[in-house]
Every structure is written in structure tokens, then in C-alpha cells.
Design an enzyme around this catalytic site. Structure first.
Site, PDB file in Angstrom:
ATOM      1  N   GLY A 157       1.144  -1.008  -0.179  1.00  0.00           N
ATOM      2  CA  GLY A 157      -0.081  -0.069  -0.213  1.00  0.00           C
ATOM      3  C   GLY A 157       1.026   1.160  -0.501  1.00  0.00           C
ATOM      4  O   GLY A 157       2.143   1.183   0.066  1.00  0.00           O
ATOM      5  N   ASP A 203      13.175  10.472  12.018  1.00  0.00           N
ATOM      6  CA  ASP A 203      11.870  10.756  12.091  1.00  0.00           C
ATOM      7  C   ASP A 203      11.277  12.125  12.921  1.00  0.00           C
ATOM      8  O   ASP A 203       9.668  12.127  12.866  1.00  0.00           O
ATOM      9  CB  ASP A 203      11.505   9.522  12.404  1.00  0.00           C
ATOM     10  CG  ASP A 203      11.123   9.616  14.204  1.00  0.00           C
ATOM     11  OD1 ASP A 203      11.975  10.031  14.650  1.00  0.00           O
ATOM     12  OD2 ASP A 203      10.410   8.871  14.701  1.00  0.00           O
ATOM     13  N   HIS A 260       1.624   7.606   7.892  1.00  0.00           N
ATOM     14  CA  HIS A 260       1.494   8.105   6.957  1.00  0.00           C
ATOM     15  C   HIS A 260       0.646   9.761   6.609  1.00  0.00           C
ATOM     16  O   HIS A 260       1.085  10.442   6.852  1.00  0.00           O
ATOM     17  CB  HIS A 260       2.133   7.914   5.845  1.00  0.00           C
ATOM     18  CG  HIS A 260       3.850   6.894   6.001  1.00  0.00           C
ATOM     19  ND1 HIS A 260       4.415   7.343   6.553  1.00  0.00           N
ATOM     20  CD2 HIS A 260       3.948   5.592   5.528  1.00  0.00           C
ATOM     21  CE1 HIS A 260       5.531   6.341   6.511  1.00  0.00           C
ATOM     22  NE2 HIS A 260       4.865   5.476   6.296  1.00  0.00           N
ATOM     23  N   HIS A 285       0.178   1.590   9.975  1.00  0.00           N
ATOM     24  CA  HIS A 285       1.184   1.919   9.289  1.00  0.00           C
ATOM     25  C   HIS A 285       1.342   3.192   7.906  1.00  0.00           C
ATOM     26  O   HIS A 285       1.640   4.491   8.548  1.00  0.00           O
ATOM     27  CB  HIS A 285       1.982   1.413   8.293  1.00  0.00           C
ATOM     28  CG  HIS A 285       3.390   1.156   7.953  1.00  0.00           C
ATOM     29  ND1 HIS A 285       4.441   1.527   9.335  1.00  0.00           N
ATOM     30  CD2 HIS A 285       3.465   2.103   7.127  1.00  0.00           C
ATOM     31  CE1 HIS A 285       6.164   1.972   7.759  1.00  0.00           C
ATOM     32  NE2 HIS A 285       4.896   2.090   7.437  1.00  0.00           N
ATOM     33  N   GLU A 286       0.398   2.931   6.729  1.00  0.00           N
ATOM     34  CA  GLU A 286      -0.149   3.865   6.534  1.00  0.00           C
ATOM     35  C   GLU A 286      -0.551   4.975   6.652  1.00  0.00           C
ATOM     36  O   GLU A 286      -1.029   6.858   5.995  1.00  0.00           O
ATOM     37  CB  GLU A 286      -0.890   3.431   4.914  1.00  0.00           C
ATOM     38  CG  GLU A 286      -0.193   2.421   4.533  1.00  0.00           C
ATOM     39  CD  GLU A 286       0.983   2.583   3.998  1.00  0.00           C
ATOM     40  OE1 GLU A 286       1.276   3.901   3.655  1.00  0.00           O
ATOM     41  OE2 GLU A 286       2.185   1.976   3.059  1.00  0.00           O
ATOM     42  N   ASP A 319       3.355  -7.577  10.799  1.00  0.00           N
ATOM     43  CA  ASP A 319       2.153  -7.202  11.689  1.00  0.00           C
ATOM     44  C   ASP A 319       2.371  -7.850  13.487  1.00  0.00           C
ATOM     45  O   ASP A 319       1.687  -7.150  13.850  1.00  0.00           O
ATOM     46  CB  ASP A 319       0.368  -7.716  10.901  1.00  0.00           C
ATOM     47  CG  ASP A 319       0.721  -7.120   9.382  1.00  0.00           C
ATOM     48  OD1 ASP A 319       1.533  -6.345   9.007  1.00  0.00           O
ATOM     49  OD2 ASP A 319      -0.753  -7.148   9.476  1.00  0.00           O
ATOM     50  N   TRP A 336      13.181   5.031  11.438  1.00  0.00           N
ATOM     51  CA  TRP A 336      14.276   5.383  10.785  1.00  0.00           C
ATOM     52  C   TRP A 336      15.119   6.838  10.448  1.00  0.00           C
ATOM     53  O   TRP A 336      15.909   6.933   9.986  1.00  0.00           O
ATOM     54  CB  TRP A 336      14.605   4.000  10.204  1.00  0.00           C
ATOM     55  CG  TRP A 336      14.743   4.135   8.580  1.00  0.00           C
ATOM     56  CD1 TRP A 336      15.242   4.280   7.776  1.00  0.00           C
ATOM     57  CD2 TRP A 336      13.730   3.551   8.085  1.00  0.00           C
ATOM     58  NE1 TRP A 336      15.173   4.204   6.462  1.00  0.00           N
ATOM     59  CE2 TRP A 336      13.889   3.633   7.300  1.00  0.00           C
ATOM     60  CE3 TRP A 336      12.975   2.682   9.126  1.00  0.00           C
ATOM     61  CZ2 TRP A 336      12.716   2.843   6.369  1.00  0.00           C
ATOM     62  CZ3 TRP A 336      11.497   2.618   8.129  1.00  0.00           C
ATOM     63  CH2 TRP A 336      11.522   2.235   7.093  1.00  0.00           C
TER      64      TRP A 336
END
Length: 845
Positions: free
Chosen positions: A180, A248, A231, A227-228, A291, A239
Site C-alpha cells: 500500500g 523521524d 503517513h 502504518h499507512e 504485523d 529510521w
């Protein structure tokens, strides 16, 4: 690393095999996408501003000058499933399981959070997700890649729905082993959201009894979406997409040299100087582990996310909060002591308030009292101001906003000139100039792609806001043509310029003026009406002239303003049949001067049109045996000279050609017969107008006759009469009584032509007019079997505002909808049938 700070990249996550790890792992191709986005300086600048806003918020928070977000923010989620097979068309239950995982992970309710090592502290992000809508679309496309095609109906995908207020998720097979990707804040509205493949959506742990989800291990617990979405909410990889020299931008996550894969053993440290930690935080959702091995966010990550929801933040309008501080919004916000570079704001105290957050132009300052003087401002600039009260547990609601404009001479010399270059879809572009809440100039209704226009605003000294809009949400450059706009003052200084934006872009400026413009434009000339129907009429005129420039025309119906346009014609809808109206038009300029009115009287057609009689009185020798055109295939036989077949109809489109075939029959001897076909294109109850006899032919044998004709673009939309006549030994007319022959009447439904193909954008749905005020007609085609079709309209929030089922549709079809009850704004018209699922945007004005 600073370069990366300026532009946050769209992140692509893929699965591939490595030498160190057996089996599938996550990996990012961030650099190539970063370079691609670097090509757009407007996005680069916007993301630089977002990062600066985030830094300022974190600095103020560290000094106790900013209140931490409290309460729970709920983000509505709209999911678009695009599938090429039944396996990819994942169930509602699998989608809901993904929403459940997001709610657990972002609220620290996940059971595996107990695995966080003692040196780290997990935090509740205080964000929840609510599934508000699921759309489904079948496609023959088996993979979509990462170029955002799935987000564009023009490419076979689905357009995002109100991305400013909803998080859009596209679930489709991306291909190439890709899990993704997400768009960081600041990207185009037309591509905003999260994408992942169906086999990584949801959790196997939440499968209901009797159902098996379509999932692929080891990414089968829903953490790809977690996770997405991180973002999407402006979190970077743990990292920092670099080595031990970068991070980050979050203080409580250890510096790491690279991503971690699989399920590492704790402790696992990749950088010697990592902030004093004994291990990488590989269990963080923003790393690349499987996961089952990621299960935490940190307080520093929450603070970074909070910044985008603050006033002026990139996602300020996303979601709604509950809980937290319940203090009332301060009242009485007022300004005083306004100077070139400063002004004072004051407001009424709120009982229980410990402090107040004051937002001035998007910058928030926390103050202890009920007034504050703000300095360091720009002269001649308008600032949006609001205030909220803070208590020990958080913040209350903001007050109503006021605008304060500083004094001074830091203004441009008037008049101001706009140069506007259109892209391939000029009808989507509109603009306005406002001052003090009133519109002083505007433009819309453009039709020539790639054209350049100029408009001059001679509106005197004052503070103004110029806003340019794109109804499709992709700006005017550069996906479909190289559109642009430039605003210049009288000395040719550039006030603003651009072209790459989402739905709109605004700039505040002020002018010193160049003297008041008091000369009105000339009256519009040669005002006339055409295309009069029972409910609509089109008026047109010749352009007015002005000493500075005409900015548009106001159209009045019986003395009331009906609408404004920049063109020299206007279609008025929502009229009443058999009614006389006075339609007037006035020209206007940027200074607000209006011309004398030109007017014309228009009487709408009657709802009960009576057609002339046309009957033979003898069919014992010859008659019309059958008529074929479109979906009409009528084997009629003798009908005593006349037959009313108006219950049979076929749909036709303007500009398209059609063939009619007439088959005669004789009882005995074959004579010379003449044939005629008429269509009442202007729906006035006769066939006497130019072009309404569409076919004529004579023949002396028993063969069928066929001929083609084209529906003119001037034909009125809707149902009208078609007359077919056969007469012995002479040419028939549309209205006569003759001795030998036959007449048959049918119905044809005239629809609009499809949108011309200007790029790769071609939809089976047409809307005319669009934008619309009170009525719009939906044109679509059904290729295949006769079927029922559902027609729905959704507002920008995804709520259904209109729905009907159209029974037994075949071929092209037009459906006129009354939209007078809808509020102004952007809507989505959706057509669904057995073999179709298509969407078109509708702008209601």
C-alpha cells in the site's frame, strides 16, 4: 535530511525477498517518489509550510504555550473497493475488521501493547475511525500500480469524496507485490487518502464464524493500514529514511540506521548514539516489521500528529472531537488599536478558563488574560482571528472568526489585472474577488480549452481576497493542460501566480486604488430568446463595452436576480408552462457599476401540446406494415388510416445519426407511394419548422425504404412527437386528410451529446446543465440487456440526498431531476445497473 524535511514524500510499501530475511518483507521506494514530487514546486512549498507549522506547534507545546489536544477525534472513513474478481471484492465484515484494528491501535486498546519493552512508553493517539460509506466498482483492470489511477474516475477508478472532511481509502490490487501507500498532508486534494491491496486489509483474528477473509501472512493483522494512516497523519518512518545521522523528527523514538524486518529479538540496536536507548523501537507501527510484531505509537508521534489538527494545520477540518474541555467558546471578540504592523484583540472571559488560545492568521498564541496586542504583522493585510478557552483537561471550542486588516501603505497600485490561462477543462474553473464578505468581481462558465483571458478590477482602495476554484479538485496545471493564473498590479508587479492546487487557492492583498471608476457599461444589445420549452428558455445578447472592462452580466426574471454569467447567453430553468416572463440582463464592471437593463418577453410552451390531425380514410389497398428506428420495431399492420403509437419510444442524442426503415404492404396492385417522416424538434406542437421533416422518399414497388438523418444540436431535450406518413401518388404533408395511405405517430426522447474527449477523460454519464441551479438532466447509456437502473445523488459528505429507480432502460436515456431543494455545493451523481457503476460530479449553484 533538511531537503527531505521540506517535502514529505508519498510512501510506497512493497514486498520482496532479501538475502537476510526469508519470506516476504516490507520495503519503501521513498526516494524515487520524493524526486517525482520535487518536480512540483507548489506542493514542495506547501509541505515546507506544514513542517514549519508543526515545528512551531511543538516548540510552543514544549514551553507550555500550546494546549495539548484532548478528547477523542473521530475521523469518518469512506472505503472504495475496486475489484477484478470475487476474491478482491472483500466483504463488509473484512473491511469493518480493518476499522476495528485502526481503532484499537490508535487508542492503545490492542492486546499486544503489553509487549512494549519497559524503556519505551506507548501512548493513546486519541483518534478513532468511523466507517461512513463503502463504494464498490467492478473493473477489468487486474493491477493499478502507484500512479493514483484508482483515485480517478477518468482512469477507471473512483474519485475521492470530500477529502477535506473524510479519509478516503482505496482497496484494490496494486500489483508488483506492493502492500500500500499513502499521501502525506499537503498533496493534491484529488489524490488524498490511503491505498492498499485487499489481501492486506483487515485481520484474520477478527474473522466471523463461517467466513474466511482474503488475507496474506505475515501482513494479515491489519497493520498495513495502521502504518499507512500514520503517513497520512504526517508520521515518517522510524529510521527517518536515512542512517544514524538522521531521524523521524520525533524526540522519543530512538535513532536507527535502517528499517527492521520480520520479528527481531529485543534488544536490537543499530546506532551507537541513539539517544541513550538500548534498542531500536522496531515494534513501532512506523517500522517495517511483520504485523504481529508492531504494536505502539509514542507521545512524540502523537504531538506531531496533533499539529496538523491545530488551526492552520493541514488537516484542520478532518474529523470531529468529543470529550476534553467543555468550556464555552469566548464571546465578544473584537479588535482595536489597528496600526500598520499591529492590532489588539480582546474578548469576554469564560468561567473556569485557565488560559486562552488566540489564532491570528493560523498562528496560535496562548495568553493568560482576555486581551493581547499582536505585533510584527504585515501592513495592509487581512488576518483571520478567533479565540478558545483552555482548562486543565484541554481546550473548548473556538469563537466565531473575525477579520482584522492592518493599516498602512504596503498595498499594490490599482487597478489589478488577472491573466487566466485555461487547462483542457475550462468549465471546471471559476474565480472571485471579495471584500468585506461581498463579491466585487467573479468569473465562470468558460468553454474554450487553452484560451487566455484578462480581467481588470478597478475597485478602488481596500483589502481583497482573490480565490480561484476548480470543481474537479485537481487545479488547472498540469495533469490536463498547462493552465495558470497571474494577478498583477498597475505597475506590473506580480501579486500572486499559480496553477497547481486542489479545489481552490486564495490570496489576500490590498490596493491603494487609482481613482474611483463611476462609468457604467453599455446595455447588452440584441437581447433575444430561443429554445423555449415548458420549463426553460435561453436568452442571448451582444457584449457590452466599458471604460475599464465588463466583468459579467446579471440575469433577472420578473425583476428577481436569477443568476450571473461571464458569457453572452444564459439558460433559465424552473419556469412554469404557459406563463409569460420578462427577462432582463444588466452588464456590470469590477467597480460595481451596472448598465441599463435590456429586456425581452418570453412565454413558455403549454404542457398540453395538441398536434394537428393527419388521417387517411382508406387502407383497403395500401398501408404501413412496420416502422423500425432505434428501439422501436413496430409491426403495426393496417389501422384504418391512422394509428397512435406514441406509447412506443426510442432515445436519441443530439449530433448522432439514426436510420429509419418503413415497410409498406398492399392488398393487391402496387402503386407509386410517397413517404415522409417529421420530428417536432422544438416541441411547439407542429411540424412546420425548418429541418423538422427529416426524411422523404417515393417508390413504385413493395420494397422497404430506409434513410438516415442527424439529430440537430438545437433540438430541445425531452420527449417529442415523430410522425410517419405514406400517401398514394403524391408527396404527403404533416397535416392533411388524404384518400389513400396511412399515418402513424411515435415518441422520440432527445438527449444531450456526450462530453467531448479532451484527454483520457470519458464518462458514460452526461449532465446538462452542469453547473446547474434548479434542474439538471442525466444522460447515460445502457449497453446490453434491458435493465433497471438506480440513480442516486450524494453530497460532499457522502450522504444520500436523492434516489430513484428507473425501470427497464435500454440504449441511451435522459432523466431530468429537480435539484431546487439542494444546497449550493459539489455533489456526486451515481448510476448503478446490472453492468454499470459510474459517477459524475455535479456543481449546484
Amino acid at each position: 535530511m533538511l531537503k527531505r524535511l521540506l517535502i514529505t514524500c508519498m510512501v510506497l510499501c512493497s514486498v520482496y525477498s532479501t538475502y537476510a530475511q526469508v519470506g516476504p518483507v516490507r520495503n519503501c521506494a521513498a526516494q524515487e517518489l520524493l524526486e517525482k514530487q520535487n518536480d512540483n514546486p507548489k506542493i514542495a512549498e506547501k509541505r515546507k509550510q506544514i513542517e514549519q507549522h508543526t515545528r512551531e506547534f511543538l516548540q510552543r507545546k514544549s514551553k507550555g504555550m500550546a494546549q495539548a489536544r484532548t478528547g477523542v477525534l473521530t475521523i469518518p472513513v469512506i472505503v472504495h473497493v475496486i475489484y477484478s474478481n470475487s476474491q478482491e471484492n472483500i466483504s463488509d465484515a473484512q473491511i469493518q475488521s480493518q476499522i476495528d484494528v485502526l481503532n484499537e491501535d490508535f487508542r492503545k486498546l490492542n492486546s499486544d501493547v503489553s509487549g512494549v519493552p519497559a524503556e519505551f512508553t506507548a501512548t493513546d493517539m486519541q483518534i478513532e475511525f468511523s466507517l461512513s460509506q463503502i463504494t464498490r466498482k467492478s473493473s477489468t483492470r487486474t493491477s493499478w500500480g502507484t500512479n493514483d489511477d484508482m483515485k480517478k474516475s477518468s482512469q477507471g477508478g473512483v474519485d475521492p469524496i470530500d477529502p477535506a472532511h473524510n479519509m478516503n481509502m482505496w482497496i484494490c490490487n496494486i500489483g508488483g507485490g506492493i502492500l500500500g501507500y499513502a499521501q502525506f498532508p499537503g498533496g493534491p486534494a484529488s489524490t488524498d487518502g490511503v491505498v492498499f491491496s485487499p489481501q492486506y486489509c483487515g485481520s484474520k483474528d477478527k474473522e466471523p464464524v463461517g467466513e474466511t477473509f482474503y488475507l496474506s501472512a505475515p501482513f494479515d493483522k491489519g497493520r498495513t493500514a495502521t502504518h499507512e494512516v500514520g503517513h497520512y497523519l504526517n508520521l515518517r518512518h522510524i529510521w527517518g529514511d536515512g542512517n544514524c545521522n538522521v531521524d523521524d523528527f520525533v524526540s522519543d523514538t530512538p535513532t536507527a540506521s535502517a528499517p527492521n524486518y520480520g520479528c527481531p529479538n529485543y534488544p536490537s540496536k543499530s546506532c551507537t548514539n541513539n539517544g541513550g536507548f538500548t534498542s531500536d523501537m522496531f515494534m513501532n507501527y512506523m517500522d517495517y516489521v511483520d504485523d504481529a510484531c508492531m504494536f505502539m505509537f509514542t507521545a512524540g508521534q502523537k504531538a506531531r500528529v496533533d499539529a496538523i489538527f491545530e488551526p492552520g494545520g493541514a488537516r484542520e477540518n478532518l474529523g470531529s472531537s468529543t470529550g476534553g474541555c467543555s468550556l464555552a467558546a469566548p464571546s465578544g471578540l473584537a479588535s482595536s488599536n489597528i496600526a500598520d504592523n499591529s492590532f489588539t484583540l480582546s474578548w469576554n472571559a469564560v468561567s473556569g478558563a485557565a488560559s486562552y488560545d488566540v489564532s491570528v492568521g493560523g498562528t496560535v498564541t496562548t495568553v493568560a488574560g482576555t486581551s493581547r496586542t499582536f505585533t510584527g504583522l504585515t501592513a495592509g493585510t487581512a488576518y483571520a482571528c478567533k479565540v478558545r478557552a483552555n482548562c486543565a483537561s484541554g481546550s473548548g471550542a473556538y469563537s466565531s472568526e473575525i477579520t482584522v486588516t492592518t493599516t498602512g501603505s504596503n498595498c499594490y497600485a490599482g487597478p489589478v489585472t488577472l491573466t487566466l490561462v485555461f487547462d483542457d477543462y475550462p468549465a471546471e474553473t471559476s474565480w472571485s474577488v471579495t471584500s468585506g464578505g461581498s463579491t466585487v468581481a467573479s468569473g465562470s462558465g468558460y468553454s474554450t480549452k487553452g484560451a487566455t483571458i484578462t480581467e481588470t478590477f478597478n475597485v478602488g482602495a481596500g483589502a481583497y481576497t482573490f480565490t480561484i476554484n476548480d470543481s474537479y479538485g485537481d487545479g488547472i496545471c498540469c495533469s490536463y493542460g498547462n493552465g495558470s493564473y497571474t494577478l498583477r498590479d498597475a505597475s506590473n508587479n506580480v501579486i500572486a501566480t499559480g496553477g497547481s492546487f486542489g479545489s481552490s487557492e486564495s490570496v489576500n492583498y490590498c490596493t491603494e486604488g487609482s481613482g474611483s471608476d463611476t462609468q457604467a457599461p453599455t446595455a447588452p444589445g440584441n437581447l433575444s430568446a430561443s429554445g423555449v420549452t415548458q420549463t426553460s428558455a435561453t436568452v442571448s445578447w451582444t457584449a457590452s463595452t466599458d471604460n475599464v472592462g465588463v466583468t459579467g452580466y446579471d440575469v433577472y426574471v420578473n425583476g428577481s436576480l436569477n443568476g450571473s454569467t461571464t458569457s453572452t447567453s444564459s439558460t433559465i430553468t424552473g419556469l412554469t408552462a404557459s406563463t409569460t416572463y420578462t427577462i432582463a440582463v444588466r452588464a456590470k464592471d469590477a467597480a460595481g457599476n451596472e448598465s441599463p437593463a435590456s429586456s425581452v418577453s418570453v412565454t413558455t410552451l403549454s404542457n398540453s401540446i395538441t398536434y394537428c390531425d393527419s388521417k387517411g380514410n382508406n387502407t383497403s389497398d395500401e398501408w404501413i406494415q412496420s416502422v423500425q428506428i432505434g428501439s422501436i420495431n413496430n409491426n403495426s399492420g393496417s389501422n384504418g388510416g391512422y394509428a397512435d403509437f406514441t406509447s412506443q419510444s426510442t432515445s436519441v442524442s443530439k449530433g448522432s445519426s439514426y436510420t429509419i426503415t418503413i415497410t409498406p404492404a398492399w392488398a393487391g396492385t402496387v402503386y407509386r407511394e410517397a413517404y415522409g417522416v417529421w420530428i417536432d424538434y422544438n416541441q411547439d406542437g407542429d411540424f412546420a419548422d425548418a429541418g423538422e421533416q427529416v426524411y422523404s422518399r417515393s417508390r413504385t414497388n413493395a420494397s422497404s425504404v430506409s434513410g438516415s438523418f442527424t439529430i440537430p444540436s438545437s433540438a430541445l431535450s425531452g420527449a417529442t412527437r415523430m410522425r410517419v406518413s405514406m400517401k398514394y401518388n403524391a408527396d404527403p404533408t404533416s397535416c392533411e386528410t388524404f384518400t389513400y395511405g396511412e399515418v402513424e405517430d411515435y415518441t422520440v426522447v432527445v438527449g444531450g451529446s456526450a462530453r467531448s474527449v479532451q484527454a483520457a477523460d470519458m464518462s458514460d454519464i452526461g449532465l446538462f446543465p452542469n453547473p446547474a441551479f434548479t434542474y439538471t438532466t442525466v444522460h447515460f447509456s445502457v449497453a446490453g440487456d434491458v435493465q433497471d437502473v438506480d440513480l442516486s445523488i450524494f453530497d460532499a459528505m457522502g450522504r444520500s440526498v436523492y434516489k430513484q429507480t428507473i425501470s427497464q432502460v435500454s440504449g441511451s436515456h435522459d432523466e431530468t431531476i429537480d435539484i431546487s431543494s439542494l444546497k449550493k455545493g459539489l455533489y456526486h451523481v451515481v448510476i448503478r445497473g446490472k453492468d454499470m457503476n459510474q459517477t459524475k460530479k455535479l456543481l449546484v449553484k
